[in-house]
Design a protein around this motif. Structure first.
Motif: not given
Ligand SMILES: Cc1cc2nc3c(=O)[nH]c(=O)nc-3n(C[C@H](O)[C@H](O)[C@H](O)COP(=O)(O)OP(=O)(O)OC[C@H]3O[C@@H](n4cnc5c(N)ncnc54)[C@H](O)[C@@H]3O)c2cc1C
Length: 477
Positions: A214-216, A443-445, A218-220, A222-224
């Motif tokens: 559903r999302g990016t 809860i993700g946010m 780029y979240n593969r 790699t770092v994990l």
């Molecule tokens: C369609 C959708 C709707 C959602 N709606 C909600 C909501 O309403 N409320 C909620 O709580 N949660 C929601 N979620 C879940 C929420 O998006 C995530 O829990 C939250 O955004 C995670 O934040 P994060 O910063 O950990 O990850 P992300 O926001 O995914 O950020 C990870 C970042 O790491 C970068 N990255 C990855 N690998 C590398 C690398 N090797 N080198 C450099 N950069 C890298 C990526 O480019 C990205 O920018 C939703 C998710 C989706 C897909």
């Protein structure tokens, strides 16, 4: 350009909510911060771009929240959805800290709006971002920029130099070259591994080919993966993730929120043999929507169909693709390529089992089936008024839970039990500490914001007392 990026205290990997909260919090505590975001600027912010709301505890109604949501109730909700599969100490700490998050995040420029009505029923518990996740992110990036946080886009971390639990340097691919960046502390906020189909296959097998992400892209993970390979303790199970039923016509990646379908509670769901397989009315939608991805994943060919009739068409949020429409169940079966006789039998059986009741989709109403397996416990109404509608659905993976283990400082723990020297984690990459399974909306946010803020604060404190060599950037051939 990268040559000028030397001398930073903290390297933050990622560009979403967790990374930005960490960067801002560390910078506000006096550290110099470099953020490396793997995506190009337009796609910055990973899955956070797609979000709409965040769940925080609060003791009274606010301008945008309709009533109190006490810490205990938040914890009970989390406990129920995870089946107790959560680190209680960390979960309670996160929930307590979430109370201040509504203020803190607003201080960083993020604005809220009242919840939308309808099936979501989140108006009391979840704060909605004015303008959605992208506007939320823009506010965080603006604040980070104003504070002097440096960000490089298109900068993927492809290597980590970690010795005995201590981060030394990261190799960052940028502008066609690899650069080695040292820093005194690391915050890993680079998301889960949901976009890495090969890794998903390790837990799920070949069926993962049929999953939509559903999302990016780029979240593969790699770092994990590198952190785990360097001895950081793993938490969580590779098959546990947030997975919902999304429109099967959605793109493979990044379809976002508009491909999600919230109409399960209004109809029935059948598999490719036209058989029902789960109670569509088990509980209110926010508490159940996140089980449907797994349920569809367990069906043959990982495909299912939500079927409803004319009276339900306008009861839920419209999605990107229109439903498939037919004047009869037989015609619908043809359009969906389902066995018509079986679908008609399933519908007839369902309709015959529906009991009289007063339909109310905002509560657990008394409209239910009797003598049907599986039952439909609430909102069961006969599906008999043409036109009939269907949405084909597939598992839509939102984010994975397997991650790195952290403590209350958001500090990574090593597999031998020691806390890492100077490595912190926030967001999806450590979500499994709180989410062993299941999910409750928003809860993700909360995880990203609370642990991001803590990670930044603790990394800054570490740098103040730390003894690491000054940070440098070197280009390597
Ligand atoms: C369609 C959708 C709707 C959602 N709606 C909600 C909501 O309403 N409320 C909620 O709580 N949660 C929601 N979620 C879940 C929420 O998006 C995530 O829990 C939250 O955004 C995670 O934040 P994060 O910063 O950990 O990850 P992300 O926001 O995914 O950020 C990870 C970042 O790491 C970068 N990255 C990855 N690998 C590398 C690398 N090797 N080198 C450099 N950069 C890298 C990526 O480019 C990205 O920018 C939703 C998710 C989706 C897909």
């Amino acid at each position: 350009m990268i040559e000028r990026l030397n001398g930073y205290d903290i390297l933050v990997i990622g560009g979403g909510n967790a990374a930005l909260c960490a960067a801002i919090s560390a910078r506000r505590d006096g550290a110099s911060v470099l953020v490396v975001e793997g995506a190009p600027k337009f796609y910055r912010g990973g899955n956070t771009r797609h979000t709409r709301n965040m769940r925080c505890a609060h003791d009274s109604a606010t301008d945008t929240l309709s009533g109190p949501y006490y810490e205990d109730e938040f914890f009970e909700d989390l406990w129920r959805v995870t089946g107790g599969n959560t680190d209680e100490r960390l979960a309670r700490m996160m929930i307590a800290e979430s109370k201040d998050m509504l203020n803190w995040i607003a201080e960083q420029g993020v604005r809220f709006q009242p919840s939308l009505g309808g099936t979501l029923s989140l108006g009391r518990t979840n704060s909605f971002f004015l303008g959605g996740g992208r506007a939320m992110l823009n506010a965080l990036y603006r604040t980070a920029h104003d504070l002097g946080v440096e960000v490089i886009y298109d900068a993927e971390v492809v290597g980590l130099d970690i010795a005995d639990g201590r981060f030394q340097a990261a190799t960052v691919r940028h502008g066609g070259k690899d650069h080695v960046i040292t820093a005194k502390a690391l915050v890993a906020a680079s998301g889960g591994f949901e976009a890495n189909i090969d890794w998903l296959k390790v837990g799920w097998g070949e069926i993962a080919e049929n999953f939509l992400i559903r999302g990016t892209p780029y979240n593969r993970g790699t770092v994990l993966k590198m952190l785990l390979d360097h001895g950081v303790e793993q938490i969580g199970d590779p098959t546990q993730c947030h997975a919902v039923a999304i429109d099967a016509r959605a793109p493979k990646y990044d379809g976002g929120i508009i491909t999600r379908l919230d109409c399960v509670v209004f109809g029935i769901v059948v598999n490719k043999h036209a058989e029902r397989f789960y109670d569509e009315g088990e509980d209110v939608w926010p508490k159940r929507y996140a089980i449907w991805g797994r349920l569809v994943a367990a069906q043959p060919d990982q495909i299912a169909y939500i079927i409803f009739d004319a009276p339900s068409l306008e009861l839920f949020m419209p999605s990107l693709f229109p439903p498939i429409k037919a004047q009869s169940i037989e015609e619908l079966a043809q359009k969906l390529n389902l066995p018509a006789a079986e679908l008609e039998a399933t519908m007839a059986q369902f309709n015959a089992a529906v009991q009289p009741g007063t339909f109310d989709h905002t509560t657990l109403d008394d409209c239910r089936t009797e003598g049907l397996t599986p039952p439909k416990s609430h909102w069961a109404r006969r599906i008999e008024t043409a036109p009939f509608y269907a949405y084909p659905v597939r598992p839509g993976i939102t984010f994975t839970y397997l991650g790195v283990r952290v403590n209350e400082q958001s500090r990574m723990l090593m597999a031998d039990g020691r806390p890492a020297d100077n490595m912190f984690a926030a967001g999806e990459i450590m979500a499994g500490n709180v989410l062993g399974q299941g999910y409750a909306a928003g809860i993700g946010m909360t995880i990203g914001s609370v642990f991001g803020r803590i990670a930044g604060r603790e990394a800054a404190a570490q740098v103040r007392i730390g003894d690491a060599a000054p940070a440098t950037v070197m280009e390597i051939a």
